[in-house]
Scaffold this motif. Structure first.
Motif, PDB file in Angstrom:
ATOM      1  N   ILE A  14       1.066  -1.070   0.185  1.00 38.10           N
ATOM      2  CA  ILE A  14      -0.090   0.017   0.062  1.00 38.10           C
ATOM      3  C   ILE A  14       1.028   1.247   0.074  1.00 38.10           C
ATOM      4  CG2 ILE A  14      -1.591   1.169   1.306  1.00 38.10           C
ATOM      5  CD1 ILE A  14      -2.830  -1.585   2.257  1.00 38.10           C
ATOM      6  N   ILE A  15       0.579   2.153  -0.876  1.00 37.41           N
ATOM      7  CA  ILE A  15       1.323   3.355  -1.078  1.00 37.41           C
ATOM      8  C   ILE A  15       0.487   4.593  -0.893  1.00 37.41           C
ATOM      9  CG2 ILE A  15       3.074   4.945  -1.974  1.00 37.41           C
ATOM     10  CD1 ILE A  15       3.598   2.087  -3.538  1.00 37.41           C
ATOM     11  N   ASN A  16       0.304   5.299  -0.002  1.00 34.73           N
ATOM     12  CA  ASN A  16      -0.665   6.544   0.089  1.00 34.73           C
ATOM     13  C   ASN A  16      -0.111   7.765  -0.413  1.00 34.73           C
ATOM     14  OD1 ASN A  16      -2.863   5.379   1.435  1.00 34.73           O
ATOM     15  ND2 ASN A  16      -1.577   5.020   3.192  1.00 34.73           N
ATOM     16  N   ASN A  17      -0.779   8.902  -0.735  1.00 36.06           N
ATOM     17  CA  ASN A  17      -0.211  10.181  -1.189  1.00 36.06           C
ATOM     18  C   ASN A  17       0.151  10.094  -2.684  1.00 36.06           C
ATOM     19  OD1 ASN A  17      -1.200  11.412   1.318  1.00 36.06           O
ATOM     20  ND2 ASN A  17       0.888  10.563   2.050  1.00 36.06           N
ATOM     21  N   VAL A  18      -0.422   9.201  -3.329  1.00 40.23           N
ATOM     22  CA  VAL A  18      -0.245   8.948  -4.844  1.00 40.23           C
ATOM     23  C   VAL A  18      -0.475   9.872  -5.722  1.00 40.23           C
ATOM     24  CG1 VAL A  18       0.123   7.688  -6.762  1.00 40.23           C
ATOM     25  CG2 VAL A  18       0.387   6.632  -4.606  1.00 40.23           C
ATOM     26  N   ASP A 151     -11.711   7.164  -2.821  1.00 41.83           N
ATOM     27  CA  ASP A 151     -12.356   7.279  -1.425  1.00 41.83           C
ATOM     28  C   ASP A 151     -11.450   6.805  -0.231  1.00 41.83           C
ATOM     29  OD1 ASP A 151     -14.992   8.536  -2.317  1.00 41.83           O
ATOM     30  OD2 ASP A 151     -15.370   6.791  -3.147  1.00 41.83           O
ATOM     31  N   LYS A 152     -11.521   7.219   0.546  1.00 45.57           N
ATOM     32  CA  LYS A 152     -10.884   6.426   1.852  1.00 45.57           C
ATOM     33  C   LYS A 152     -11.365   5.123   1.990  1.00 45.57           C
ATOM     34  CE  LYS A 152      -9.942   6.983   6.768  1.00 45.57           C
ATOM     35  NZ  LYS A 152      -8.596   6.834   6.794  1.00 45.57           N
ATOM     36  N   LYS A 155     -11.865  -1.062   7.015  1.00 38.40           N
ATOM     37  CA  LYS A 155     -12.554  -2.449   6.982  1.00 38.40           C
ATOM     38  C   LYS A 155     -14.044  -2.153   7.074  1.00 38.40           C
ATOM     39  CE  LYS A 155     -12.584  -2.218  12.070  1.00 38.40           C
ATOM     40  NZ  LYS A 155     -11.877  -2.653  13.343  1.00 38.40           N
ATOM     41  N   ASN A 156     -14.532  -0.811   7.314  1.00 41.56           N
ATOM     42  CA  ASN A 156     -16.134  -0.677   7.316  1.00 41.56           C
ATOM     43  C   ASN A 156     -16.853  -0.452   6.224  1.00 41.56           C
ATOM     44  OD1 ASN A 156     -16.022  -1.065  10.207  1.00 41.56           O
ATOM     45  ND2 ASN A 156     -15.260   1.137  10.390  1.00 41.56           N
ATOM     46  N   ASN A 157     -15.890  -0.145   5.044  1.00 42.72           N
ATOM     47  CA  ASN A 157     -16.520   0.121   3.574  1.00 42.72           C
ATOM     48  C   ASN A 157     -16.060  -0.622   2.838  1.00 42.72           C
ATOM     49  OD1 ASN A 157     -14.315   1.615   3.421  1.00 42.72           O
ATOM     50  ND2 ASN A 157     -15.271   3.177   2.117  1.00 42.72           N
ATOM     51  N   GLY A 158     -15.520  -2.012   2.781  1.00 43.87           N
ATOM     52  CA  GLY A 158     -15.197  -2.895   2.088  1.00 43.87           C
ATOM     53  C   GLY A 158     -13.900  -3.146   1.665  1.00 43.87           C
ATOM     54  N   ALA A 159     -12.999  -2.231   2.491  1.00 47.37           N
ATOM     55  CA  ALA A 159     -11.423  -2.725   2.090  1.00 47.37           C
ATOM     56  C   ALA A 159     -11.200  -4.101   1.763  1.00 47.37           C
ATOM     57  CB  ALA A 159     -10.388  -2.042   3.158  1.00 47.37           C
ATOM     58  N   LEU A 160     -10.092  -4.325   0.927  1.00 42.34           N
ATOM     59  CA  LEU A 160      -9.959  -5.571   0.654  1.00 42.34           C
ATOM     60  C   LEU A 160      -9.108  -6.502   2.011  1.00 42.34           C
ATOM     61  CD1 LEU A 160      -8.150  -6.119  -3.282  1.00 42.34           C
ATOM     62  CD2 LEU A 160     -10.588  -6.370  -2.327  1.00 42.34           C
ATOM     63  N   LYS A 161      -9.456  -7.763   1.840  1.00 45.14           N
ATOM     64  CA  LYS A 161      -8.969  -8.634   2.950  1.00 45.14           C
ATOM     65  C   LYS A 161      -8.144  -9.363   2.172  1.00 45.14           C
ATOM     66  CE  LYS A 161     -12.399 -10.621   4.281  1.00 45.14           C
ATOM     67  NZ  LYS A 161     -13.440 -11.605   5.062  1.00 45.14           N
ATOM     68  N   VAL A 162      -6.837  -9.650   2.430  1.00 43.50           N
ATOM     69  CA  VAL A 162      -5.865 -10.561   1.681  1.00 43.50           C
ATOM     70  C   VAL A 162      -5.141 -11.618   2.705  1.00 43.50           C
ATOM     71  CG1 VAL A 162      -5.166  -8.642   0.238  1.00 43.50           C
ATOM     72  CG2 VAL A 162      -3.839  -9.096   1.848  1.00 43.50           C
ATOM     73  N   ILE A 186      -6.083  -6.682   6.673  1.00 42.22           N
ATOM     74  CA  ILE A 186      -7.231  -5.801   5.781  1.00 42.22           C
ATOM     75  C   ILE A 186      -6.581  -4.622   5.420  1.00 42.22           C
ATOM     76  CG2 ILE A 186      -9.242  -4.450   6.279  1.00 42.22           C
ATOM     77  CD1 ILE A 186     -10.151  -6.435   8.508  1.00 42.22           C
ATOM     78  N   CYS A 187      -6.496  -4.375   4.171  1.00 42.37           N
ATOM     79  CA  CYS A 187      -5.982  -3.433   3.408  1.00 42.37           C
ATOM     80  C   CYS A 187      -6.472  -2.081   3.401  1.00 42.37           C
ATOM     81  CB  CYS A 187      -5.372  -3.939   1.791  1.00 42.37           C
ATOM     82  SG  CYS A 187      -4.589  -5.417   2.093  1.00 42.37           S
ATOM     83  N   GLU A 188      -6.363  -1.329   4.305  1.00 47.14           N
ATOM     84  CA  GLU A 188      -7.028   0.167   4.263  1.00 47.14           C
ATOM     85  C   GLU A 188      -6.203   0.973   3.561  1.00 47.14           C
ATOM     86  OE1 GLU A 188      -9.668  -0.052   8.110  1.00 47.14           O
ATOM     87  OE2 GLU A 188      -7.797   0.504   8.810  1.00 47.14           O
ATOM     88  N   VAL A 189      -6.814   1.903   2.862  1.00 44.72           N
ATOM     89  CA  VAL A 189      -5.854   2.874   1.870  1.00 44.72           C
ATOM     90  C   VAL A 189      -6.681   4.143   2.008  1.00 44.72           C
ATOM     91  CG1 VAL A 189      -5.065   3.168  -0.585  1.00 44.72           C
ATOM     92  CG2 VAL A 189      -5.477   0.626   0.406  1.00 44.72           C
ATOM     93  N   GLU A 190      -5.841   5.168   2.060  1.00 43.72           N
ATOM     94  CA  GLU A 190      -6.131   6.449   2.023  1.00 43.72           C
ATOM     95  C   GLU A 190      -6.883   6.962   0.617  1.00 43.72           C
ATOM     96  OE1 GLU A 190      -6.502   8.659   4.812  1.00 43.72           O
ATOM     97  OE2 GLU A 190      -5.750   6.946   6.055  1.00 43.72           O
ATOM     98  N   LYS A 191      -7.652   8.104   0.876  1.00 47.23           N
ATOM     99  CA  LYS A 191      -8.060   8.622  -0.449  1.00 47.23           C
ATOM    100  C   LYS A 191      -6.728   9.180  -1.108  1.00 47.23           C
ATOM    101  CE  LYS A 191     -10.898  12.360  -2.156  1.00 47.23           C
ATOM    102  NZ  LYS A 191     -12.013  13.511  -1.859  1.00 47.23           N
ATOM    103  N   GLY A 192      -6.477   8.836  -2.669  1.00 50.69           N
ATOM    104  CA  GLY A 192      -5.563   9.280  -3.189  1.00 50.69           C
ATOM    105  C   GLY A 192      -4.410   8.297  -3.227  1.00 50.69           C
ATOM    106  N   GLY A 193      -4.508   7.164  -2.339  1.00 51.52           N
ATOM    107  CA  GLY A 193      -3.334   6.071  -2.126  1.00 51.52           C
ATOM    108  C   GLY A 193      -3.596   5.001  -3.276  1.00 51.52           C
ATOM    109  N   ILE A 194      -2.777   4.171  -3.247  1.00 51.52           N
ATOM    110  CA  ILE A 194      -3.087   2.996  -4.073  1.00 51.52           C
ATOM    111  C   ILE A 194      -2.575   1.547  -3.402  1.00 51.52           C
ATOM    112  CG2 ILE A 194      -2.191   4.091  -6.238  1.00 51.52           C
ATOM    113  CD1 ILE A 194       0.404   2.719  -6.245  1.00 51.52           C
ATOM    114  N   MET A 195      -3.133   0.633  -3.849  1.00 52.33           N
ATOM    115  CA  MET A 195      -2.739  -0.741  -3.388  1.00 52.33           C
ATOM    116  C   MET A 195      -2.049  -1.582  -4.688  1.00 52.33           C
ATOM    117  SD  MET A 195      -5.101  -3.782  -1.637  1.00 52.33           S
ATOM    118  CE  MET A 195      -4.297  -5.402  -1.490  1.00 52.33           C
TER     119      MET A 195
END
Length: 239
Positions: A14-18, A151-152, A155-162, A186-195
């Protein structure tokens, strides 16, 4: 690079602020314009729980300069090297009250331009004149996927589990994984981030529970030539 090592060992990073807030707003505006003006398009999938645009980079090509900003191009080149092209893309919009969930699976198919009987290319399907096939494992092992989070995502709005490192085990049936011994993230990602993830990584997502929307642009990449005249149907070479 830490992300390269993590992708090799865990199957994802996960890389945020992309993307800046302005770049995300431009993407949203272009997508909204497309959906308003082309609502009957056959590549659109609509339900109460999900809106999706298949072949996204072809349906909304105006987004490509914003998606492939300097930061993302540098990330791709530093982790994977040069020569990669888009093979598939989908835009997902999971609404605030969505009950849509996806069980654990690997991404085992690629999109191709026609059906040709080739050894080790199996499980052919066709949807809306788009052929999909499961290629040999080594093709999947050398591809990667980038998920851009509009969007941010928690785990509460469907972030991927791996299942960490499950990409290293080849093609498996889920029942052959011993969940007692596996590590789940659980792969939580900020708005504007990537997985970034490998196709053979087992992944899943839950229902939304916090009334927050989740929009993601999913893009698959390869640099491999397919055999016997078979071509990637959505192949787009990056400038």
């Amino acid at each position: 690079m830490i992300h390269s090592k993590q992708i090799d060992s865990e199957g994802f990073s996960i890389i945020n602020n992309v993307f800046t807030e302005n770049e995300i707003e431009n993407l949203i505006s272009l997508i909204d314009n497309k959906t308003k003006n082309d609502s009957d398009n056959s590549t659109f999938r609509k339900s109460e729980d999900l809106f999706a645009i298949r072949q996204f980079h072809k349906e909304v090509p105006e987004t490509l300069p914003f998606i492939f900003n300097e930061k993302l191009q540098n990330i791709i080149e530093s982790i994977f090297g040069k020569g990669f092209f888009i093979t598939k893309s989908i835009y997902f919009d999971k609404p605030e009250k969505s009950n849509w969930f996806v069980a654990y699976h690997q991404d085992l198919t690629i999109s191709v331009d026609q059906k040709i009987e080739i050894e080790n290319f199996e499980n052919w399907t066709v949807k809306q004149n788009q052929f999909a096939v499961q290629p040999p494992t080594e093709i999947l092992e050398n591809n990667f996927t980038i998920r851009i989070h509009i969007d941010k995502t928690t785990k509460n709005n469907g972030a991927l589990k791996v299942i960490n490192n499950s990409h290293s085990k080849g093609i498996l049936r889920i029942e052959n994984l011993d969940f007692e011994k596996e590590k789940e993230t659980i792969c939580e990602v900020e708005k504007g981030g990537i997985m970034i993830m490998k196709p053979l990584l087992f992944h899943a997502s839950n229902k939304t529970t916090n009334n927050e929307r989740r929009r993601v642009i999913h893009i698959e990449f390869s640099k491999q030539q397919l055999p016997n005249g078979l071509e990637w149907s959505e192949k787009t070479i990056l400038n």
